[in-house]
Enzyme design. Sequence first.
Site, mmCIF file in Angstrom:
data_model
loop_
_atom_site.group_PDB
_atom_site.id
_atom_site.type_symbol
_atom_site.label_atom_id
_atom_site.label_comp_id
_atom_site.label_asym_id
_atom_site.label_seq_id
_atom_site.Cartn_x
_atom_site.Cartn_y
_atom_site.Cartn_z
ATOM 1 N N LYS A 39 29.531 26.076 5.892
ATOM 2 C CA LYS A 39 30.763 26.830 5.608
ATOM 3 C C LYS A 39 30.489 27.913 4.562
ATOM 4 O O LYS A 39 29.484 27.852 3.845
ATOM 5 C CB LYS A 39 31.838 25.862 5.116
ATOM 6 C CG LYS A 39 31.458 25.132 3.833
ATOM 7 C CD LYS A 39 32.420 23.973 3.538
ATOM 8 C CE LYS A 39 32.049 23.317 2.228
ATOM 9 N NZ LYS A 39 32.839 22.095 1.984
ATOM 10 N N ARG A 162 43.628 15.623 -0.290
ATOM 11 C CA ARG A 162 43.502 17.013 0.169
ATOM 12 C C ARG A 162 43.835 16.999 1.651
ATOM 13 O O ARG A 162 44.976 16.748 1.997
ATOM 14 C CB ARG A 162 42.084 17.503 -0.169
ATOM 15 C CG ARG A 162 41.968 19.000 -0.281
ATOM 16 C CD ARG A 162 40.595 19.438 -0.770
ATOM 17 N NE ARG A 162 39.547 19.217 0.230
ATOM 18 C CZ ARG A 162 38.262 19.559 0.068
ATOM 19 N NH1 ARG A 162 37.853 20.125 -1.048
ATOM 20 N NH2 ARG A 162 37.381 19.342 1.024
ATOM 21 N N TYR A 296 31.242 47.301 -22.019
ATOM 22 C CA TYR A 296 32.689 47.387 -22.268
ATOM 23 C C TYR A 296 33.158 46.467 -23.387
ATOM 24 O O TYR A 296 32.796 45.288 -23.406
ATOM 25 C CB TYR A 296 33.464 47.021 -21.007
ATOM 26 C CG TYR A 296 33.281 47.965 -19.852
ATOM 27 C CD1 TYR A 296 33.434 49.348 -20.009
ATOM 28 C CD2 TYR A 296 32.975 47.480 -18.589
ATOM 29 C CE1 TYR A 296 33.275 50.207 -18.929
ATOM 30 C CE2 TYR A 296 32.819 48.335 -17.507
ATOM 31 C CZ TYR A 296 32.972 49.705 -17.687
ATOM 32 O OH TYR A 296 32.827 50.549 -16.625
ATOM 33 N N MET A 344 31.094 45.444 -13.222
ATOM 34 C CA MET A 344 31.187 45.253 -11.777
ATOM 35 C C MET A 344 29.818 45.361 -11.092
ATOM 36 O O MET A 344 29.522 44.604 -10.164
ATOM 37 C CB MET A 344 32.150 46.270 -11.168
ATOM 38 C CG MET A 344 32.405 46.045 -9.686
ATOM 39 S SD MET A 344 33.494 47.256 -8.969
ATOM 40 C CE MET A 344 35.041 46.884 -9.770
HETATM 41 C C1 LIG Z 1 31.969 21.037 1.802
HETATM 42 C C2 LIG Z 1 32.096 19.788 2.535
HETATM 43 C C3 LIG Z 1 31.003 18.919 2.690
HETATM 44 C C4 LIG Z 1 29.693 19.125 1.979
HETATM 45 O O1 LIG Z 1 29.875 18.851 0.615
HETATM 46 P P1 LIG Z 1 28.659 18.909 -0.412
HETATM 47 O O2 LIG Z 1 29.189 18.360 -1.679
HETATM 48 O O3 LIG Z 1 28.286 20.350 -0.527
HETATM 49 O O4 LIG Z 1 27.567 18.108 0.202
HETATM 50 C C5 LIG Z 1 31.163 17.804 3.496
HETATM 51 N N1 LIG Z 1 32.343 17.552 4.104
HETATM 52 C C6 LIG Z 1 33.413 18.354 3.945
HETATM 53 C C7 LIG Z 1 34.683 18.006 4.599
HETATM 54 C C8 LIG Z 1 33.339 19.488 3.159
HETATM 55 O O5 LIG Z 1 34.408 20.270 3.010
#
Ligand SMILES: *Cc1c(COP(=O)(O)O)cnc(C)c1O
Length: 404
Positions: A39, A162, A296, A344
């Site tokens: 992801k 979640r 800055y 930036m």
């Molecule tokens: C991101 C994620 C993972 C992987 O998590 P890590 O801590 O990076 O290994 C696994 N399952 C779900 C549902 C996730 O959102």
Amino acid sequence: MRETERARARAVIDLAALKANVRALRGKAPGAAFMAVVKADGYGHGAIPCARAAVEAGATWVGTATPQEALALKAHAGLPDDVRVMCWLWTPGGPWREAVEAGIDVSVSAEWALEEVVGAAEAVQKEAAEAVQKEAAEAVQTAAPVQTVARVQLKADTGLGRGGSQPADWAGLVRRALEAERAGHVRITGLWSHLACADEPGHPSTRQQLDRFREMVTYAEAQGVRPEVRHIANSPATLTLPEAHYDLVRPGVAMYGLSPSPDLGAPADLGLRPVMTLTAPVALVKHVPGGHGVSYGHHYVTPGETTLALVPLGYGDGVPRHASGAGPVLIGGKWRTTAGRIAMDQFVVDLGGDDVEAGAEAVLFGPGDRGEPTAEDWAQAAGTIGYEIVTRISARVPRVYVGG
Ligand SMILES: *Cc1c(COP(=O)(O)O)cnc(C)c1O
């Protein structure tokens, strides 16, 4: 000279290290299938090259958050047909139909999502049936079969709070999914959940989540669900909790060679090697007098006559502005610290009078074995986690793949 060799900055992605990390993680969970989580563009490393490398190293599943990420992998990664792709972060009106046709495993946490995926499968099946009739009437060759049964994985909220179905809603979701399975619209391919505190060894919630997961899986199976895979283990659980491995593990951050938490040890202690190295050539070196404000807000003022180096990376590249005055950089063989605000596009480093040529390499982070800082060092400087440091490196920084 190749374009990337002239680049202002680069993130070198070591695919050999990624493959070695996948093998090391598979070694920790030898009985489980491996889902490579790619992801957010592979945590900033590039989803497609990382998915391919992980599959070469034995991953048989690839996981993404959004359906768009999963569809892009299906369309462009050229993964072997038997490699499964799963995604879990759906919103109403999402591309269910495209996902069903592409054979993607979709996560369902609530009945609205089940209704949408069933509707998509019905539409695909109706169209497929019409196409078959038309072909029979015209006596033409059958086109390549499209996937018409939706692959659904039911997600349980075992305590993360979640995604996932609350235990109180689980019976209803399981019942409705089984009806859809009996009607031929879906195949329930998985039962799964996600852990909240696996990166804190011994945290009592992990035991509770594993107990609840076992109960929710047992309930679903007693009702007649026959999942191909049951899974709950992220990176820290893959590394430290064999009882969480079930049929499949889903590591993300550890595959990219970062430790899920300093509490679990450094990457090398876990048999992992960081995959991303972020570097830039020094853009300018100059002598300045003492008392000179830098960047800055003049939050840094030179304590005496010195040399300053300009590094052409900033928060537009994903270098966290929170690490102003704290983020470490290796230049000319020494650790230095960002002087003043990270802007930036650039930041400044006080070389303390050392002479370094423009064009010398500045290394923000890498595996650490050439003396450079690591993503974890930047995470501490910015008050965040290594995950965020690598994931936020923006598309403006070209990725250069080695070891593929
Ligand atoms: C991101 C994620 C993972 C992987 O998590 P890590 O801590 O990076 O290994 C696994 N399952 C779900 C549902 C996730 O959102």
